[in-house]
Write a protein that holds these residues in place. Structure first.
Motif, short mmCIF file in Angstrom:
data_model
loop_
_atom_site.label_atom_id
_atom_site.label_comp_id
_atom_site.label_asym_id
_atom_site.label_seq_id
_atom_site.Cartn_x
_atom_site.Cartn_y
_atom_site.Cartn_z
N VAL A 94 8.68 0.22 1.48
CA VAL A 94 7.91 1.40 1.06
C VAL A 94 7.16 1.95 2.26
CG1 VAL A 94 7.63 0.55 -1.30
CG2 VAL A 94 5.91 -0.02 0.43
N PRO A 95 6.75 3.22 2.22
CA PRO A 95 5.90 3.75 3.30
C PRO A 95 4.61 2.95 3.41
CG PRO A 95 6.79 5.53 1.97
CD PRO A 95 7.13 4.27 1.25
N LYS A 96 4.15 2.76 4.66
CA LYS A 96 2.97 1.93 4.89
C LYS A 96 1.75 2.44 4.13
CE LYS A 96 2.05 0.09 8.84
NZ LYS A 96 1.75 -0.14 10.27
N ASP A 97 1.63 3.75 3.97
CA ASP A 97 0.44 4.32 3.35
C ASP A 97 0.65 4.68 1.87
OD1 ASP A 97 2.22 6.32 3.78
OD2 ASP A 97 0.82 7.69 4.80
N MET A 98 1.68 4.12 1.23
CA MET A 98 1.95 4.45 -0.18
C MET A 98 0.81 3.97 -1.07
SD MET A 98 5.21 3.40 -2.58
CE MET A 98 6.32 4.74 -2.13
N ASP A 99 0.45 4.78 -2.05
CA ASP A 99 -0.60 4.46 -3.01
C ASP A 99 -0.21 3.22 -3.81
OD1 ASP A 99 -1.59 5.06 -6.08
OD2 ASP A 99 -3.09 5.60 -4.55
N LYS A 100 -1.22 2.41 -4.20
CA LYS A 100 -0.95 1.18 -4.96
C LYS A 100 -0.18 1.46 -6.24
CE LYS A 100 -4.62 -2.16 -3.84
NZ LYS A 100 -5.71 -2.97 -4.44
N ALA A 101 -0.55 2.52 -6.90
CA ALA A 101 0.12 2.85 -8.18
C ALA A 101 1.59 3.15 -7.94
CB ALA A 101 -0.59 4.02 -8.84
N GLU A 102 1.88 3.84 -6.84
CA GLU A 102 3.27 4.16 -6.53
C GLU A 102 4.05 2.90 -6.15
OE1 GLU A 102 4.80 7.11 -6.87
OE2 GLU A 102 2.92 7.71 -7.83
N VAL A 103 3.38 1.97 -5.43
CA VAL A 103 4.04 0.70 -5.07
C VAL A 103 4.36 -0.08 -6.33
CG1 VAL A 103 3.75 -1.52 -3.90
CG2 VAL A 103 2.93 0.59 -2.80
N GLU A 104 3.40 -0.10 -7.27
CA GLU A 104 3.61 -0.82 -8.53
C GLU A 104 4.79 -0.21 -9.29
OE1 GLU A 104 1.32 -1.44 -12.79
OE2 GLU A 104 0.11 -1.35 -10.93
N LYS A 105 4.85 1.11 -9.33
CA LYS A 105 5.92 1.79 -10.05
C LYS A 105 7.28 1.44 -9.42
CE LYS A 105 4.98 5.97 -11.18
NZ LYS A 105 4.77 7.45 -11.09
N ALA A 106 7.33 1.45 -8.06
CA ALA A 106 8.58 1.15 -7.37
C ALA A 106 9.00 -0.31 -7.59
CB ALA A 106 8.44 1.43 -5.88
N ILE B 257 -0.15 -7.27 -9.48
CA ILE B 257 -1.14 -7.32 -8.39
C ILE B 257 -0.46 -6.85 -7.11
CG2 ILE B 257 -2.71 -8.77 -7.04
CD1 ILE B 257 -2.63 -10.74 -9.45
N VAL B 258 -0.98 -5.76 -6.53
CA VAL B 258 -0.43 -5.23 -5.28
C VAL B 258 -1.42 -5.54 -4.15
CG1 VAL B 258 0.30 -3.18 -4.02
CG2 VAL B 258 0.81 -3.40 -6.47
N VAL B 259 -0.98 -6.34 -3.17
CA VAL B 259 -1.78 -6.58 -1.96
C VAL B 259 -1.20 -5.69 -0.87
CG1 VAL B 259 -2.59 -8.27 -0.30
CG2 VAL B 259 -2.18 -8.96 -2.68
N PRO B 260 -1.87 -4.61 -0.49
CA PRO B 260 -1.29 -3.63 0.43
C PRO B 260 -0.78 -4.28 1.73
CG PRO B 260 -3.34 -2.80 -0.49
CD PRO B 260 -3.24 -4.23 -0.92
N GLY B 261 0.44 -3.93 2.04
CA GLY B 261 1.03 -4.42 3.28
C GLY B 261 1.45 -5.87 3.25
N ARG B 262 1.25 -6.57 2.09
CA ARG B 262 1.53 -8.01 2.06
C ARG B 262 2.53 -8.40 0.99
NH1 ARG B 262 -2.70 -11.11 3.97
NH2 ARG B 262 -1.34 -12.91 3.57
N ILE B 263 2.21 -8.12 -0.29
CA ILE B 263 3.02 -8.69 -1.37
C ILE B 263 2.74 -7.97 -2.68
CG2 ILE B 263 1.34 -10.43 -2.12
CD1 ILE B 263 3.67 -12.44 -2.26
N VAL B 264 3.71 -8.07 -3.62
CA VAL B 264 3.52 -7.60 -5.01
C VAL B 264 3.75 -8.79 -5.92
CG1 VAL B 264 4.28 -6.03 -6.82
CG2 VAL B 264 4.34 -5.29 -4.43
N ASN B 265 2.76 -9.12 -6.78
CA ASN B 265 2.88 -10.20 -7.75
C ASN B 265 2.99 -9.61 -9.15
OD1 ASN B 265 2.71 -12.72 -6.29
ND2 ASN B 265 0.60 -12.11 -5.74
N VAL B 266 4.05 -9.99 -9.86
CA VAL B 266 4.25 -9.54 -11.24
C VAL B 266 4.16 -10.75 -12.16
CG1 VAL B 266 5.81 -8.41 -12.86
CG2 VAL B 266 5.75 -7.67 -10.46
N VAL B 267 3.25 -10.69 -13.12
CA VAL B 267 3.09 -11.77 -14.09
C VAL B 267 3.73 -11.31 -15.39
CG1 VAL B 267 1.51 -13.29 -15.31
CG2 VAL B 267 0.95 -12.49 -12.99
N VAL B 268 4.76 -12.04 -15.83
CA VAL B 268 5.51 -11.66 -17.05
C VAL B 268 4.98 -12.46 -18.22
CG1 VAL B 268 7.78 -11.60 -18.10
CG2 VAL B 268 7.52 -11.11 -15.66
#
Length: 854
Positions: free
Chosen positions: A811-823, A843-854
């Motif tokens: 994703v683009p480095k400056d993408m909004d958290k909500a957009e990262v979550e959607k992607a 949980i979106v940690v910018p520039g690091r990781i996305v954690n999804v809890v199902v």
């Protein structure tokens, strides 16, 4: 599509470099100069992979500096004098000269196929009369400037090789070549006045910013600056002409714990007493059979002889101390006499216990948890910076550090007229005389009328005679009258040549300067030395960290004094790198008597972790040992070149370990390196034949190319060759997988060839030609990284589902958290895991990781 054949391409490109004189060094004002030098080899007969690693490192630097626009001097020669040649001649009935030059020819023929970028036109051996004649000229210049002199000295004498040995040539009290017990003997010797430069050599270490700290520390310890007290004990009824014994001590704070006085067997008092006392003469003769090194003295049993003499303590005239002749005291260290304080020196304690002498502590630990020597413990020797409680003091506080006490003791003694505080150095003058044939003759003549006279420079070189024999031990120059007998250069009367030759450390102490003008009719050509010196990068083993480097630093200063080097070259090596060794397993069996029999690696077949000879005999495998001809665990580079090619050997020795650490040579590692290089060739051939159109993948590939340029450049600049090669491996994989267009891939592949060229020069030339590179890659400018291409506009984030990594998203480095979550939630792996449900948490940690809890 052509296959990669090292046997075909490597000689072709070596010829091309030679025809273009790529590595011939000539002065030029158009480019900055760069002088890279590896410590030159001894011509032992064959090089092994350890040599290959050392010279490949220097070659990488030399080729890289040529590519970055430097005028490079990268020479090679041979350190060719020494005892091994004489020993070989004695064993075979041949001549050291023949043995040496045959070995040089063999080693040059081994080295040239490795493709080293060397200026072979500058090659010399230190046994060439043209070289050692200029060394003799230096000796005469040093003599004129008072930098060399002659005196009687106690030396290490090898009774089998019948020559003087330097301290480092005495191992466990035995000669390094003969294995004979070394003796002390007094001989008239020539010395370089290196001790005059002790302070300067020590202080200048601080200016050597690009030397390893451990090497500078080793040199500082060897020079050994110390402040102490020089004073005298008054003798009671001493032998004629002796009323006191002078002592130098670095621990005057322990004077109140003195128990005995020890003098060297070569002290003037001992020498005088042995003339009249057979027992003392016998004891001193026994002492002189031991070595003179600190190691030998430390390991030897401590022996003493009570002379019957007594001295008065300087602070209490009623306090008398016995005088012993002791085997662990050398005449050329300090004053040849010590006072023993057994409580605070383990050697003195061992001596005191043996001869039932008093043990008196002058200080004790503050904690009281140390068993004092008086109570059966070891000598108490805390660091000088540690505070202790003083039980017998002069005038300092009851609690003080050793350093505080030493200074206070010196002040006290000076104020009470008991001596003088002085600074001394451990470094002693360099004895250069050797009683052997195969060395540089010392260019002086002994004349009954004129004394010791230097040879005239116009008569140099004083060459070694060829018609000598080694059928009896000793120096054949001593029994060669037509060479030894000569006319005095001053008066013309019959005289005799000096038959001692120079220590081979002399030969290697100025060769770096000679390389700047190896055919000059003086030791150096001042213009060439001014241009090429200093050595910008020196490379060699840590085993030479002390003496070779120290002697070279002295020689550079002496040559400057005599007008042969500029002032800037008083420190000849701007940067120093000490490389690790190449190791290999040892394969051994046992003979009928249980003694080990060693087998070469090529004679052993490895199966399932075990080794077998051709007849099926299983061998014992000792892993990862230093390569040694005596253990037959050396790898011949000629065999590697024949099997895999030179570039494989070069690539492997650079890739497997940081260059300052040891690397283990394995057949599997070499095979893996060969397969990788073949793969690079195959990828380049495919790219050369491609006609794919430009596309969106071009930018990504070129961005990775510029990152690789940046990282490899940094790796080579910092001697991180293994790190640079790791980047090249990664970029090769990127290139292989890329779907970019033909031109972008070809540009990236050409850059890969350039970046690999210092390590694998032959393969790189082949790739460069295949990919339409102009001229030779060895002469192509080094690629430069575009800073704009080093900035990532996108970032790749791993996606974890319930704590386990299941996908990733760019994703683009400056993408909004909500957009990262959607992607992230739109990824197939996440959709499958959710199975139509909503996630409990994202949980979106910018520039690091996305954690999804199902």
């Amino acid at each position: 599509m052509s296959r990669y054949s090292a046997a075909e391409i490597e000689p072709k490109w070596q010829k091309a470099w030679g025809d273009a004189q790529v590595f011939k060094a000539t002065r030029s004002d158009d480019k900055p100069k760069y002088y890279v030098l590896e410590m030159f080899p001894y011509p032992s007969g064959r090089i092994h992979i350890g040599h290959v690693r050392n010279y490949t490192m220097g070659d990488v630097i030399a080729r890289y500096k040529i590519a970055t626009g430097h005028n490079v001097l990268h020479p090679m020669g041979f350190d060719a004098f020494g005892m091994p040649a004489e020993n070989a001649a004695m064993a075979s009935g041949g001549h050291p000269k023949t043995w040496t030059y045959d070995n040089i020819d063999t080693m040059v023929n081994q080295m040239k196929p490795l493709g080293f970028g060397l200026d072979w036109s500058r090659m010399f051996a230190t046994c060439d009369p043209e070289y050692y004649g200029q060394q003799q000229a230096l000796f005469i210049d040093f003599l004129e400037k008072g930098l060399v002199y002659r005196k009687n000295a106690v030396v290490n004498w090898d009774p089998v090789d019948m020559t003087v040995l330097a301290n480092e040539q005495v191992i466990d009290g035995k000669g390094w070549r003969s294995g004979a017990d070394v003796e002390r003997r007094e001989l008239t010797q020539w010395f370089f006045k290196i001790s005059d430069f002790s302070e300067e050599l020590l202080d200048a270490l601080d200016s050597l910013d690009n030397w390893p700290a451990k090497v500078k520390l080793m040199q500082a310890n060897w020079i050994g600056k110390s402040r102490g007290l020089q004073f005298s004990f008054s003798l009671i009824d001493g032998p004629h002409g002796h009323d006191r014994i002078e002592v130098y001590t670095t621990r005057p704070d322990t004077l109140m714990g003195a128990s005995f006085i020890g003098i060297s067997p070569d002290h003037p008092i001992a020498r005088q007493m042995e003339r009249d006392n057979p027992e003392i003469a016998e004891f001193c003769a026994k002492c002189r059979k031991g070595g003179t090194t600190e190691e030998a003295l430390e390991k030897a049993e401590k022996l003493g002889f009570d002379t019957g003499l007594r001295v008065r303590h300087p602070f209490d005239t009623a306090w008398e101390l016995p005088v012993y002749i002791a085997n662990f005291i050398l005449m050329d260290y300090g004053t040849g006499a010590i006072f023993g304080c057994p409580a605070h020196d383990q050697r003195d304690l061992d001596f005191a216990n043996k001869y039932d002498l008093p043990v008196i502590s002058t200080f004790v630990p503050l904690s009281g948890d140390h068993t004092l020597p008086e109570d059966g413990g070891e000598a108490y020797v805390p660091p000088k910076s540690e505070k202790v409680r003083w039980t017998k003091a002069f005038n300092w506080n009851e609690e003080a550090t050793g350093d505080e006490a030493i200074n206070a003791a010196i002040d006290f003694c000076e104020n009470n007229g008991v001596g003088q505080g002085v600074t001394k150095f451990r470094l002693r003058d360099w004895g250069l005389s050797r009683q052997r044939y195969w060395g540089c003759p010392i260019p002086v003549v002994h004349c009954d009328a004129c004394g010791v006279v230097p040879e005239k420079k116009e008569n140099l070189p004083v060459t070694l005679p060829d018609d000598v024999s080694f059928d009896v031990p000793g120096n054949p120059l001593d029994r060669h009258p037509t060479w030894r007998d000569c006319a005095c250069p001053t008066c013309g009367k019959p005289a005799k040549r000096e038959t001692d030759t120079m220590d081979t450390f002399v030969d290697s102490s100025w060769y770096f300067a000679r390389f700047t003008a190896p055919r000059a009719e003086t030791p150096t050509d001042t213009a060439e030395a001014e241009y090429w010196m200093n050595v910008d990068q020196y490379i060699g083993g840590i085993e030479h960290a002390i003496l070779h480097l120290l002697y070279s630093r002295f020689f550079a200063r002496a040559m400057h004094i005599c007008g042969h080097l500029p002032a800037k070259s008083k420190e000849p090596f701007d940067a120093l790198f000490t490389q690790g060794m190449v190791t290999h397993a040892i394969y051994q069996t046992r003979d009928a008597n249980g003694r080990p029999v060693y087998h070469y690696p090529e004679a052993v077949e490895l199966r399932d972790g075990k080794g077998f000879l051709k007849d099926g005999t299983e061998v014992e495998i000792i892993p990862s040992a230093k390569m040694s001809k005596s253990k037959n665990n050396v790898v011949d580079p000629v065999q590697i070149i024949e099997q895999y090619g030179a570039d494989t050997a070069r690539w492997f020795v650079l890739s497997d370990s940081p260059p300052e650490r040891d690397v283990e040579w394995t057949a599997a590692g070499a095979e893996a390196a060969a397969k990788h290089l073949a793969r690079v060739h195959r990828i380049a051939a495919e790219i050369a034949a491609s006609d794919a159109a430009p596309n969106d993948a071009d930018t990504d590939l070129l961005r990775e190319m510029h990152k690789t340029i940046h990282d490899v450049t940094g790796g080579v600049d910092s001697f991180g060759f293994n790190a640079a090669i790791a980047k090249l491996y990664a970029f090769t994989n990127t290139l292989a997988k890329s779907t970019a267009g033909a031109e972008a891939r070809k540009q990236a592949a050409r850059t890969l060839a350039q970046l690999m060229a210092p390590m694998t020069p032959h393969l790189s030339e082949e790739l460069w030609q295949m990919l339409d590179g102009a001229g030779l890659v060895a002469q192509a400018p080094w690629p430069k990284a575009d800073p704009a291409m080093l900035i990532d506009d996108t970032v790749t984030l791993p996606i974890q589902i319930n704590g386990k990594r299941r996908a990733e998203i760019s994703v683009p480095k400056d993408m909004d958290k909500a957009e990262v979550e959607k992607a992230a939630l739109a990824q197939d792996a996440v959709i499958r895991a959710l199975d139509g449900a909503q996630p409990k948490k994202v949980i979106v940690v910018p520039g690091r990781i996305v954690n999804v809890v199902v």
